[in-house]
Every structure is written in C-alpha cells, then in structure tokens.
Write a protein that holds these residues in place. Structure first.
Motif, mmCIF file in Angstrom:
data_model
loop_
_atom_site.group_PDB
_atom_site.id
_atom_site.type_symbol
_atom_site.label_atom_id
_atom_site.label_comp_id
_atom_site.label_asym_id
_atom_site.label_seq_id
_atom_site.Cartn_x
_atom_site.Cartn_y
_atom_site.Cartn_z
ATOM 1 N N ILE A 1 0.838 -1.206 0.000
ATOM 2 C CA ILE A 1 0.000 0.000 0.000
ATOM 3 C C ILE A 1 0.868 1.250 0.000
ATOM 4 O O ILE A 1 0.570 2.246 -0.658
ATOM 5 N N ILE A 2 1.997 1.173 0.723
ATOM 6 C CA ILE A 2 2.908 2.327 0.767
ATOM 7 C C ILE A 2 3.500 2.587 -0.603
ATOM 8 O O ILE A 2 3.564 3.726 -1.063
ATOM 9 N N ALA B 1 1.557 6.689 -6.729
ATOM 10 C CA ALA B 1 0.490 7.630 -7.098
ATOM 11 C C ALA B 1 0.953 9.073 -6.929
ATOM 12 O O ALA B 1 0.664 9.940 -7.762
ATOM 13 N N VAL B 2 1.697 9.295 -5.826
ATOM 14 C CA VAL B 2 2.215 10.655 -5.592
ATOM 15 C C VAL B 2 3.199 11.050 -6.683
ATOM 16 O O VAL B 2 3.152 12.174 -7.204
ATOM 17 N N GLY C 1 0.880 4.020 -2.863
ATOM 18 C CA GLY C 1 0.682 5.429 -2.529
ATOM 19 C C GLY C 1 1.816 6.285 -3.018
ATOM 20 O O GLY C 1 1.594 7.392 -3.550
#
Length: 378
Positions: A3-4, A10-11, A7
């Motif tokens: 998940i990290i 995505a950033v 994320g």
C-alpha cells in the motif's frame, strides 16, 4: 508495504503529470476564431468557426476556449456563456493526441454594426483536473452587419412618389457633350452652337441640338440627432434603414447617389460622407459605412459638419433629408434650405402616438411615415 509503494507511486505519478502539463500543455496547441463570411444583413444567420488543434502526443482532457463579443450577435447555443454589456462565451472541449476540432457556432445578426473579435483565452487542466493553466491566443476576425432595408406600405408609396418625381426630371437637363441632331438657326441660339460644316453644306445657318442627361446626383442627408427628452434609438436606426432602401433603388436605376450622416465612424471617428457615385460597389461602400456608425457616441452637429454640402447649388441635384429630430433649430435649417429653391423632401418616421410638431409642414416638404408599420414588418 504494498500500500505504501502504491501510494508513493500515485504521488510520483501525480507530481510527474503536473510537471509535464505545466511545461508542455501549450506546445503544439493553436486556436482561431473566424466569421464564416465578411458581411451579413441584419436579421440573417451567420456562423462563427472555432478551430482548435493539439499537435502533440500529450492529450488535453479539458480545454476551455473563452472570448467576448457584442451581445447583438445572438448565439442560439449559449454554452456556458454569460450576457452583460457583452456576450462572454466559454466553450469546453477535450482534445486527444494530434487532434483537431472545428465547431460551427450559429448566431443571429441582431443589429447593424461592425463586430470584431480580438484575442481569446485558453484554459487547460492537467490529467486529474486538479490544476488550471491559462494562456492567451491571437485572434482577429471582423464582421460587417448591414442595415436591413426598410419596408412598409406607407414607405413604399412615399418612395414611389419621390422616385417618380426624380425620374420625370432625369431628361430635363441638356448635356453639352452629346448631340442628337441639327436644326435651323433661331434668334435665341448662341453663336457657339452653330455647326459650320452643316451650314456650308445646307446653305443656311444650322445649329447643333444637344441631347439631355440625367440628374447628376441624389443626396441623402441623415440627421441622427434625437433632441427629445425620451431618446428613441429605434427611430434613428429606422432612418438608416430607409436611406439604405432608397439608395439601393436609385443605384439600381443608374442614378448617382451621395449619402451623408452625422454619426461617428467606429474606426475613424469621422462623420459619414459618401460622395456621389453610381459605380459598381458603391452600394457595398454605403452599407459598410452605415455598419460602422457608432450611435452610442455623441453625433456631430448636423449643420456644422455639412455646411459646405448644404450650400452646394444645382438644379440637377435632388435632396432627401431623413431626421426624427424636429427641433426648432433643425426646422430653421430646413426652412433656410427651402429658401434656396432646391428640390428636396424631409422624411420623418414617427410612431402614431407621437406629435409631428412641425410648422409649415407643406413648405418644408415634410413627409410623416408610420414607424410602427415598418418596425412590425421586420
């Protein structure tokens, strides 16, 4: 942990696309606006062509095309536009890689005028529609909207009568450069008219007979002042429509026409002065000059700007005044003009409820027209 990483990815994707769009969204992007034709007549429908092209691989998910134009051009599809003193249009579209979009936007020419669109704004968004970027694009397109010729039973009758009087006088003036034959000398003939070759051949004095020519010109004077307490722009515009109607009929018969109006040209700021002509294209020039008259600005004093033209003499010139102004000063000007013996008429469109307020109307050749009939016929 996954998940990290998702994320973080995505950033990074968001930051990367934001940087790419902020630096390259304008590259290969062009837009232009064009009227589908150079001129139209009041009441006609016309098209505004909107062309946008994206000549790069980067797509533009949202692009706004913004511009402003006169509210007298009435768009049937107002889009996201707003109407105040002007019409502010906001078109939204999406462009893929290497794509061109052309829109044909219909509108109605609601009023006479000279319309120009200068410049437009482009507003784009990034891939996630979180940021807007703005740029200006060059655009310069113009449209002449000509006044619609006036029509009405009462006007038709008045113009037919006036036209008939003009045609009846077309052949009353001798042309010194054109001859239609010879005849015997009479006591009232001038020596310069003697044809000496014919005299020698005939054995007696013979003189040339001159042919006749048409009127040199018909002058149309428009006084666009409105000295009334309550201004009525519709009546002033109606005077322009009547002038267009009459000028077109005269030019169609080969009669030279001059038109003068004390309004200000939107481009030059000068009053309208169209010299006498019957050449091809003269009606086009008259229409264009009328389209450029800006009645939102103060008009010139009628007697001052046309003093020289009003004092011009000649039995071969007929004059038509068009004015809703019936002030004492203008009536005195017409009265003075009548004293010169010139051939003229004064037409004045008024609503039925309005008073004429003209003294010696017959002496001033005053012709009252029913404005309501003409306006309702549009």
């Amino acid at each position: 942990m996954l998940i990290i990483w998702i994320g973080l990815g995505a950033v990074l994707l968001f930051a990367a696309q934001a940087w790419i769009y902020s630096h390259y969204w304008e590259k290969g992007l062009s837009a232009e606006l064009l009227f589908s034709r150079e001129s139209a007549v009041e009441g006609e429908e016309c098209l505004l062509l909107e062309r946008v092209e994206n000549r790069k691989l980067l797509p533009l998910p949202m692009l706004k095309v913004k511009f402003q134009v006169s509210r007298n051009l009435r768009f049937s599809d107002e889009g996201d536009g707003a109407v105040t003193d002007k019409y502010y249009r906001n078109d939204i579209l999406s462009l893929g890689p290497r794509q061109r979009v052309t829109r044909k936007i219909p509108f109605l020419c609601g009023a006479r005028g000279y319309y120009r669109i200068r410049g437009l704004d482009l507003v784009a968004a990034d891939l996630f529609l979180t940021r807007e970027m703005i740029a200006e694009a060059e655009a310069d397109t113009t449209l002449y909207v000509y006044p619609r010729p006036a029509a009405g039973v009462e006007l038709d009758t008045a113009l037919q009568k006036l036209n008939g009087e003009i045609l009846a006088k077309r052949h009353m003036l001798e042309d010194p450069f054109e001859y239609r034959g010879i005849r015997e000398y009479a006591a009232f003939d001038e020596m310069k008219t003697i044809n000496w070759k014919a005299t020698a051949r005939m054995g007696e004095l013979m003189v040339n007979m001159r042919n006749f020519t048409s009127l040199r010109a018909v002058r149309i004077f428009l006084n666009l002042e409105d000295s009334g307490i309550l201004k009525n722009d519709r009546l002033v515009e109606l005077c322009i429509s009547i002038a267009v109607r009459f000028a077109g009929e005269l030019l169609g018969q080969g009669i030279r026409v001059a038109v003068y109006a004390n309004g200000r040209d939107v481009l030059t700021g000068e009053p309208m002065k169209m010299q006498p002509s019957a050449a091809p294209g003269h009606m086009e020039s008259i229409n264009r000059a009328f389209a450029r008259l800006d009645l939102e600005k103060e008009v010139y004093p009628f007697s001052e700007v046309f003093e020289r033209e009003l004092e011009e003499e000649g039995k071969d010139i007929a004059t038509l005044f068009l004015s809703v102004d019936r002030s004492a000063a203008f009536q005195e000007l017409i009265r003075h003009f009548a004293g010169s013996g010139a051939d003229f008429s004064w037409m004045c469109p008024l609503f039925p409820r309005m008073e004429g307020l003209v003294e010696d109307a017959e002496k001033l050749h005053f012709i009252r027209l029913n404005a309501e009939e003409m306006l309702n016929g549009k």
